[in-house]
Scaffold this motif. Structure first.
Motif, short mmCIF file in Angstrom:
data_model
loop_
_atom_site.label_atom_id
_atom_site.label_comp_id
_atom_site.label_asym_id
_atom_site.label_seq_id
_atom_site.Cartn_x
_atom_site.Cartn_y
_atom_site.Cartn_z
N UNK A 190 2.65 -9.13 3.94
CA UNK A 190 1.99 -7.99 2.94
C UNK A 190 1.97 -6.40 3.02
N UNK A 191 1.06 -6.34 2.39
CA UNK A 191 0.89 -4.23 2.60
C UNK A 191 0.48 -4.22 4.11
N UNK A 192 0.82 -3.43 4.39
CA UNK A 192 0.63 -2.45 6.22
C UNK A 192 0.81 -3.69 7.07
N UNK A 193 2.30 -3.70 6.69
CA UNK A 193 2.68 -4.72 8.19
C UNK A 193 3.64 -4.10 8.46
N UNK A 194 4.29 -2.94 8.05
CA UNK A 194 5.01 -2.51 8.90
C UNK A 194 6.45 -2.21 8.59
N UNK A 195 6.63 -3.22 7.09
CA UNK A 195 8.12 -3.02 7.01
C UNK A 195 9.24 -2.29 6.35
N UNK A 196 8.20 -0.80 5.69
CA UNK A 196 9.03 0.56 6.02
C UNK A 196 9.11 0.94 7.00
N UNK A 197 8.06 0.63 8.04
CA UNK A 197 8.21 1.49 9.30
C UNK A 197 9.49 0.95 10.07
N UNK A 198 9.88 0.12 9.79
CA UNK A 198 11.10 -0.98 10.61
C UNK A 198 12.54 -0.67 10.53
N UNK A 199 12.24 -0.80 8.26
CA UNK A 199 13.14 0.26 7.85
C UNK A 199 13.86 1.52 7.98
N UNK A 200 12.74 2.28 8.15
CA UNK A 200 13.33 3.77 8.63
C UNK A 200 13.80 3.80 10.22
N UNK A 201 13.28 3.18 11.48
CA UNK A 201 13.70 2.55 12.95
C UNK A 201 15.72 2.44 12.64
N UNK A 202 15.23 1.60 11.58
CA UNK A 202 16.52 1.16 11.47
C UNK A 202 17.83 1.75 11.16
N UNK A 203 17.32 2.18 10.36
CA UNK A 203 17.65 3.28 9.14
C UNK A 203 18.71 4.92 9.89
N UNK A 204 17.68 5.36 11.08
CA UNK A 204 18.19 5.84 11.69
C UNK A 204 18.69 5.82 13.07
#
Length: 754
Positions: free
Chosen positions: A237-251
Motif C-alpha cells: 500500500x502507499x507509505x510502506x517504503x517500497x520506493x525507498x527500498x528500490x532506491x537503496x537497491x539501485x544505489x
C-alpha cells in the motif's frame, strides 16, 4: 479560529506520527481564506504544500483535479483539495495518499448538509445522454459526508459569512498516545535489523538505512537483480517504503558497477528512489545537474528515463527498476521484459495511476516469461504510524481496500443454488458488506477500477448492477450501461464528430464505422463482469449473463460488450450468443490488447444492426489483416473471425481453383493466386472449419496477414520453410472438399484419383 484548529491537529499528528483531516464546509471563498489560515498555522514552507482546485492564482503548488495523478509517489506536508465546482473522487485518493505523517489534508466543501444535493462538473460527466444532470444522484457524497462526520481524525468546521460565524463541529483530535519509536519514520536507530543479513551481497550500509523489517526483506529480494533472468515484484500500500527500498537497491547495484535504469510515470514519482540511492552512494557519487544520472567510481550508475525511452533501452542496462508500475500501460511494461533483470514496484490498493493493468493483465505475461520471479510484500507503514486514522478513513470512504468475500466463505457455492440479485444503489449504500464485496470483485477482476467508479456505481443514471449471491456472499457481479436510443440531432452530431459520453458502442459504430443510424436502437452494454476467483470456470459468469438476458431482453434491442480481446474471452462471449462487429486497429494503452466489440441482438432493429456491421467487419478484415491488423496475435484473429456471423461467399474462377487445388494436392504454388487462398481462409475461419490450432494459425499468419515464409515457419515451430509450405497445402485439402465447385473437384481427381 481555523488556524487554532489546524495547529492542534498538527501537534497531535506530529506527536503520534499520524495524519489528520480538516474539513472547511461552507462558502468557497471563505474556505480558501481558511485554507490559507490553516497552512500558515502549520508552520510549513509553501513549497511543501499542494492545492488541487479548478481555480488558479495560489502561492502553493497548483494542480487541476484531473492532474492530481502528479501527486503519485510524492510526499507533502499538507494538501488542500477544493471540492467545489468539480469534486473528483480520484483526486481525493491522490491527495490523501500524498500527505506525510504529521501532515494535514484540508478539504474545502459546500455545507455538508447540502453537499449530496449539489451538482457540479463531475456530475455532468455522469449525466450521459439521453440522461441529464438532474438524473444523477448524490449517494457517493452522502456516504462520504457520513464518514467525515463520524470517523476519528477528521475535524469539521462550518464557515459563516465572516470569521465570527465560523464554528468547530468536530475537533478531529483522537487523544492517541505518542507514537513509539517503532512507528516513527525518523527513528532509524531503533527500527529494523542492523547490518546485512547472513549471505547478503549488498553493503551493510544499505541494510542499516532500512526503517522496517519489511524494507530489509525487500532489499534482500532486490539482490536477485544481480543475476540475469531475475525479476522482483514488490507490492505494498502507499507509505510502506517500497520506493525507498528500490532506491537503496539501485544505489547498491551501482556501487557494484551495474548500470541501473529507473523509470516511473514521471521523474517526480521516482524522486524517493533517487534520494535514497544518492544517500547511499553520496561519498562516491557524481551526478548530472538535474540529479537524474548518478555515477560511482566503479563505473556504475543510476539513471532515469521516461517509460517509453526506458522500454526501448531496457536491453542495454544491467537492471531496470520500474516504480509505480501499475500506472504504466501494459504495452510499455512488456518492453521491460527485454532487460537482463527487472524489478516492478506496484501499489496494491488505491488504484494508482491507470489502474490494475499490472496485477490483472501483465502479471500473467511476466510469469510466462523467461524470468524467475521473486515476490515481496511490504505491510508496515513508514511515512505514518500503523494505526493512522486517515488511512482507515480513506480506505472506507473510497473503498480502497475493497475485497471479494474470503475464499472459505464461497468455497462450497453452487451455481445452481446461487440467487440472482438486483444491486440497487440504495441497498448498496445501506449495506457496507454488500457494497464492499460487489465492488471488491470488480476491483480484483479488472485492470481499470478507480475511486471514480465507486461514484459511478452509486450515482450514474445509465448504470445498473446485478449479482449472483450464495449464502449471502457476492460470488459474481456485472456492471451494465444503458446505451443508444438517441434522438436524430444527437446522432447527427455524433456522426459529424461530436463525442457523446457513456455511449461507447453507438459512438464507435457511428463515428468510426460511419453508421449514422447505429445510435437509434437501445442497447445494454456489459461494462464489467467478474466471478469470484475461487469459483472460476464454474459457470457463474454464464449463469449471471443468462439471468441478465432474461431480465432485460424485452426492454432493449441488443446486448453488447467491449473488452481487450483474447481467444478465451472471444469464445466465452460467442458461447453467450454475442457476435463481433469491431476489432480495434491499435492496442489499448492499459490492457495492451486490441479491443473487441460484440453484439447480441434481441429485436429486429438489433438484428439489422448486427447484420450490417458483421458484413462490414468481414469485408474490413479481408483487407485489414494484411494492413492494420498485420501484427495482431493469430489466436485473437482466429477467435474474432470465429465470432463473426456474416457468411463468406466463395466465388473463385477456374484459374484460381487450379492454383488452390494444385497447391493442396499437386505441384501448384500459393503465390500464383493469393486472393483465392485468402477468400477460402476467411471462409474457413468464420464458418468454423475445424483444421486444428496450428493450421488455423498458419492461415492467419501467412495467408491473411501476409507474413514472410521464414517468419511464419519460425513463429509456428516448423522445422523449415518447405515444411511450412507443405503444411499450408495440407490445410487447403479439406477446404477444397468443402467449398470446391464441380470443376475444382474434377481438378482434384486428376491428382488424387478421388
Amino acid at each position: 479560529m481555523i488556524g487554532g484548529v489546524a495547529r492542534e491537529l498538527r501537534v497531535e499528528a506530529e506527536r503520534t506520527n499520524e495524519r489528520r483531516v480538516l474539513v472547511l464546509a461552507g462558502d468557497r471563498d471563505r474556505g480558501i481564506d481558511g485554507a490559507y489560515d490553516a497552512v500558515a498555522a502549520l508552520g510549513v514552507d509553501n513549497e511543501s504544500v499542494s492545492l488541487v482546485s479548478t481555480r488558479e492564482g495560489f502561492r502553493f503548488e497548483e494542480l487541476r483535479p484531473r492532474s492530481a495523478d502528479e501527486l503519485l509517489g510524492r510526499t507533502r506536508e499538507a494538501v488542500v483539495l477544493d471540492c467545489h465546482e468539480r469534486f473528483v473522487p480520484n483526486a481525493l485518493g491522490r491527495a490523501v495518499g500524498a500527505v506525510d505523517g504529521g501532515g494535514l489534508l484540508v478539504l474545502l466543501t459546500p455545507p455538508l448538509d447540502d453537499w449530496p444535493a449539489v451538482r457540479d462538473r463531475f456530475d455532468d460527466s455522469l449525466a450521459v445522454p439521453p440522461y441529464g444532470v438532474d438524473d444523477v444522484t448524490g449517494r457517493f457524497r452522502e456516504r462520504l459526508v457520513e464518514t467525515l462526520r463520524t470517523h476519528p481524525g477528521v475535524a469539521v468546521a462550518t464557515l459563516g459569512n465572516d470569521p465570527e460565524g465560523d464554528a468547530v463541529v468536530r475537533d478531529g483530535l483522537t487523544g492517541a498516545a505518542p507514537a513509539d519509536d517503532g512507528n516513527r519514520a525518523e527513528a532509524v536507530d531503533t527500527v529494523g535489523p542492523r547490518g546485512a543479513p547472513p549471505g547478503a551481497t549488498f553493503p551493510a550500509a544499505a541494510y542499516d538505512a532500512c526503517l522496517t523489517a519489511d524494507q530489509s526483506r525487500a532489499l534482500r529480494a532486490f539482490e536477485e537483480l544481480s543475476e540475469p533472468d531475475s525479476a522482483v515484484v514488490v507490492e505494498s500500500d502507499r507509505g510502506r517504503g517500497k520506493s525507498s527500498a528500490a532506491g537503496l537497491a539501485a544505489g547498491a547495484l551501482a556501487l557494484g558497477g551495474d548500470d541501473v535504469l529507473v523509470t516511473a510515470p514521471a521523474f517526480r514519482n521516482a524522486a524517493e528512489v533517487f534520494t535514497r540511492a544518492r544517500e547511499l552512494i553520496a561519498a562516491e557519487a557524481g551526478s548530472d545537474p538535474d540529479g537524474r544520472d548518478l555515477r560511482t567510481p566503479a563505473g556504475g550508475r543510476v539513471r532515469f528515463l521516461s517509460p517509453a525511452a526506458a522500454a526501448a533501452e531496457a536491453g542495454d542496462a544491467d537492471a531496470v527498476i520500474v516504480d509505480e508500475a501499475a500506472a504504466l500501460p501494459v504495452r510499455v511494461l512488456e518492453g521491460f521484459l527485454d532487460a537482463p533483470a527487472v524489478a516492478f514496484c506496484t501499489t496494491v490498493h488505491g488504484y494508482e495511476g491507470a489502474g490494475r493493468g499490472f496485477a490483472v493483465r501483465f502479471r500473467e505475461r511476466l510469469l510466462d516469461s523467461r524470468f524467475a520471479v521473486r515476490d515481496v510484500r511490504l505491510d508496515e507503514p513508514i511515512r505514518y504510524a500503523r494505526n493512522d486514522p486517515v488511512e482507515a478513513w480513506a480506505s472506507r470512504a473510497l473503498l480502497l481496500d475493497a475485497r471479494p468475500a474470503v475464499d472459505a466463505a464461497v468455497a462450497d457455492a453452487s451455481v445452481d443454488d446461487a440467487s440472482y440479485r438486483v444491486l440497487d444503489p440504495d441497498d448498496l449504500l445501506a449495506d457496507e458488506t454488500l457494497l464492499g464485496e460487489a465492488f471488491g470483485l470488480l476491483v480484483a477482476a479488472h485492470y481499470r477500477t478507480e475511486p471514480n467508479d465507486l461514484a459511478r456505481l452509486l450515482d450514474a443514471p445509465n448504470l445498473v448492477a446485478r449479482a449472483l449471491v450464495a449464502d449471502d456472499r457476492v460470488v459474481a457481479v456485472a456492471l451494465l450501461a444503458r446505451e443508444g436510443g438517441l434522438d436524430n440531432e444527437t446522432r447527427r452530431e455524433m456522426y459529424e464528430g461530436e463525442r457523446v459520453r457513456g455511449n461507447m458502442v453507438p459512438d464507435v459504430l457511428t463515428s468510426q464505422l460511419r453508421d449514422e443510424d447505429a445510435a437509434a436502437p437501445r442497447g445494454l452494454r456489459t461494462v464489467r463482469i467478474a466471478t469470484h476467483h475461487a469459483l472460476r470456470d464454474a459457470k457463474f459468469g454464464s449463469r449471471l449473463l443468462d439471468e441478465i438476458h432474461a431480465e432485460f431482453g424485452g426492454e432493449i434491442d441488443y446486448f453488447s460488450v467491449g473488452y481487450g480481446a483474447t481467444l478465451r474471452l472471444l469464445r466465452f462471449w460467442k458461447r453467450a450468443g454475442y457476435r463481433i462487429v469491431h476489432l480495434s486497429t491499435s492496442r489499448n494503452d492499459a490492457s495492451g490488447e486490441h479491443s473487441a466489440i460484440m453484439l447480441r441482438p434481441e429485436t429486429a432493429a438489433g438484428r439489422d444492426l448486427l447484420a450490417r456491421h458483421a458484413v462490414a467487419f468481414r469485408d474490413r478484415e479481408r483487407d485489414g489483416l494484411s494492413d492494420a491488423h498485420r501484427d495482431v496475435d493469430p489466436d485473437v484473429i482466429r477467435g474474432a473471425l470465429g465470432a463473426c456471423s456474416a457468411p463468406v461467399p466463395v466465388d473463385l474462377a477456374e484459374t484460381e481453383w487450379r492454383s488452390v487445388v494444385g497447391a493442396s494436392v499437386g505441384p501448384g504454388m500459393y503465390d500464383s493466386a493469393p486472393g483465392a487462398f485468402r477468400d477460402l481462409a476467411l471462409a474457413a475461419l468464420i464458418e468454423g472449419t475445424d483444421l486444428g490450432d496450428r493450421a488455423e494459425r498458419l492461415l492467419v499468419r501467412k495467408v491473411l496477414q501476409g507474413r514472410p515464409w521464414e517468419e511464419v515457419a519460425d513463429d509456428l515451430g516448423f522445422v523449415s520453410t518447405s515444411a511450412c509450405m507443405r503444411a499450408l497445402g495440407d490445410a487447403y485439402v479439406p477446404l477444397v472438399g468443402r467449398y470446391g465447385t464441380d470443376f475444382a473437384l474434377a481438378e482434384r481427381e486428376r491428382f488424387t484419383g478421388e
